[in-house]
Design an enzyme around this catalytic site. Structure first.
Site, PDB file in Angstrom:
ATOM      1  N   GLY A  37     -13.130 -35.277  80.692  1.00 41.99           N
ATOM      2  CA  GLY A  37     -14.172 -34.674  79.408  1.00 41.99           C
ATOM      3  C   GLY A  37     -15.103 -35.518  79.794  1.00 41.99           C
ATOM      4  N   GLY A  84     -17.676 -36.181  77.951  1.00 42.01           N
ATOM      5  CA  GLY A  84     -18.075 -36.121  76.107  1.00 42.01           C
ATOM      6  C   GLY A  84     -18.611 -37.504  75.633  1.00 42.01           C
ATOM      7  CD  GLU A 133     -26.444 -31.731  59.296  1.00 37.99           C
ATOM      8  OE1 GLU A 133     -26.526 -33.227  58.745  1.00 37.99           O
ATOM      9  OE2 GLU A 133     -25.480 -31.761  61.050  1.00 37.99           O
ATOM     10  CG  ASP A 136     -14.045 -35.437  68.101  1.00 34.83           C
ATOM     11  OD1 ASP A 136     -14.045 -37.211  66.925  1.00 34.83           O
ATOM     12  OD2 ASP A 136     -14.858 -35.198  68.340  1.00 34.83           O
ATOM     13  CB  ALA A 196     -21.659 -38.812  68.139  1.00 39.12           C
TER      14      ALA A 196
END
Ligand SMILES: Cc1cc2nc3c(=O)[nH]c(=O)nc-3n(C[C@H](O)[C@H](O)[C@H](O)COP(=O)(O)OP(=O)(O)OC[C@H]3O[C@@H](n4cnc5c(N)ncnc54)[C@H](O)[C@@H]3O)c2cc1C
Length: 434
Positions: free
Chosen positions: A13, A15, A174, A304, A320
């Protein structure tokens, strides 16, 4: 005793967590790092909703992982989807058939959209986790408006002009605010037959409050702002079924909507099941305090995929900054280990607060005891994202391009492109129904 041979570190990953760990160990010759990601890009997920609502184009919020790590000579970046991990044999297997051996492993494969045990709802709704998801949402909403302009059937027009967003957390709020901006500002003068102001945006929340993790007065503020933008809010409304073009609620009512967006839940990447550790209801692992997986001192887990309280007893949220801090913490432990230091300090989360934007110019921010709302909160949101993107994009000119695109709405972002197929990198999310 310090090691002699470089240690093979496999990172699954690219991320926030995986990339931070790789960056912190870059050019440290004691590590031979392989970073595997199923996409070729690192994605700035906090701005995904802007791609979904045609404010930004996809490349504005993503960057090639290979490019980010180009100067990290000890890191090899490979695009492959890891399908399983064999903890006894100490290797992972990619869907390409490649075997990835490791001495240490960091599993940082992030979350996917969660449907509370109703994965069949995925085929009738649009999740928002990847760039492909964001583009699916944008394509669906813009195509529906085109079809609404074409049709002479009033009921069909009404259906095409209804967007249902399930989930009143930050993502749902949002999205609702940005769709309202899109139709009331950007697209207002673009259509002749339909009145884009009549587009219904319905935000559905199962509990009493939207933005439940914020303070109640901020939740009330967000509700008032959204209603001013024309968003209908249905709180205390439980979805019991998602069908093609319709939602059924617990109170016996049904809502017809040509676009159903699911922003109500997340579940961990299914790879956590390969670890043999106990999982929570969302498939997350509770690691040891140093972020290693129970029973596997050489396997770390971050971002996560983690459900834990930190060394001060605070629940670490799925955001994040938490993923970045975990990636950095694991790199620190690995470095110490390579120097012969076996101490493994516990992870301590530094909470930077949270924010949600409610259409352009308005936001809510909660950080420690400080709360902001309105334009000042929006400026804070803008500042935080600009600072982050300066590091992310690395070039001020690109950043200014992004800021301009956001402020004026990139016209290109409204172009509808139909790829031959719309594969979502997350196989659990099939392309939307036509
Ligand atoms: C719409 C949205 C809005 C958000 N807004 C905010 C916000 O405003 N502020 C905030 O702080 N947080 C926000 N978040 C949450 C934040 O983005 C996550 O907490 C963060 O991305 C987690 O980082 P991670 O490293 O754990 O996973 P990710 O950043 O999700 O990275 C996981 C990586 O693993 C790769 N991967 C997955 N499976 C495999 C596999 N089998 N093989 C190989 N690679 C794989 C993926 O391609 C991805 O690159 C938002 C999330 C979403 C979806």
């Amino acid at each position: 005793m310090s090691q002699t041979k470089p240690r093979k570190l496999l990172i699954i990953g690219g991320g926030f967590a995986g990339l931070e760990c790789a960056s912190k160990l870059a050019n440290d010759e004691r590590f031979e790092i392989t970073l595997v990601d199923r996409t070729n890009h690192h994605l700035f997920q906090p701005l995904l909703y802007q791609v979904a609502t045609a404010s930004l184009a996809a490349p504005d919020i993503a960057r090639s992982i290979r490019q980010i790590l180009a100067d990290a000579k000890n890191v090899t970046v490979l695009m492959d989807e890891i399908s399983s991990i064999d903890t006894a044999a100490k290797h992972a297997v990619g869907s390409s058939g490649t075997i990835y051996p490791y001495d240490s492993l960091l599993l940082a494969a992030g979350a996917r959209t969660g449907y509370f045990g109703h994965d069949e709802w995925a085929k009738h709704s649009l999740g928002l986790k990847s760039l492909a998801d964001a583009q699916n949402i944008r394509r669906t909403v813009l195509s529906n408006l085109e079809r609404a302009e074409l049709t002479t059937d009033d009921a069909e027009r009404a259906r095409l002009m209804t967007i249902a967003i399930v989930g009143g957390g930050p993502t749902g709020v949002e999205l609702a605010g940005a769709f309202a901006d899109l139709v009331h500002r950007s697209l207002k003068s673009n259509f002749r037959r339909i009145d884009t102001g009549k587009l219904r945006i319905i935000l559905i929340e199962g509990s009493e409050l939207i933005l439940e993790t914020f303070d109640p007065d901020q939740s009330a503020y967000a509700r008032k702002r959204l209603e001013k933008l024309g968003v209908e809010i249905r709180n205390n409304t439980r979805v019991i079924d998602v069908r093609a073009g319709a939602l059924d609620f617990k109170d016996g009512t049904t809502l017809e909507a040509a676009a159903i967006i699911w922003a109500a839940g997340v579940a961990a990447n299914p790879l956590t099941a390969s670890l043999g550790a106990p999982l929570d209801r969302g498939g997350r692992v509770t690691p040891n305090s140093d972020l290693s997986v129970p029973g596997h001192p050489d396997i770390f887990i971050a971002g996560d995929l983690v459900s834990m309280k930190d060394s001060e007893g605070k629940m670490v949220p799925g955001v994040a900054p938490a993923a970045v801090q975990m990636g950095a913490h694991i790199a620190k432990i690995l470095k110490a280990q390579a120097s012969g230091d076996s101490k493994r300090p516990p992870f301590c989360y530094f909470d930077k607060g949270m924010m949600a934007i409610i259409g352009k110019n308005y936001a809510v921010v909660k950080t420690g005891k400080m709360q902001l709302q309105g334009f000042i909160a929006w400026l804070a949101w803008l500042f935080v994202h600009i600072m982050f993107l300066i590091g992310f994009r690395n070039k001020l000119s690109v950043l200014l391009g992004w800021a301009y695109a956001y402020l004026v709405n990139t016209p290109e972002a409204r172009i509808i492109v139909y790829p031959p197929a719309v594969p979502s990198p997350d196989k659990s999310i099939p392309p939307p129904a036509a």
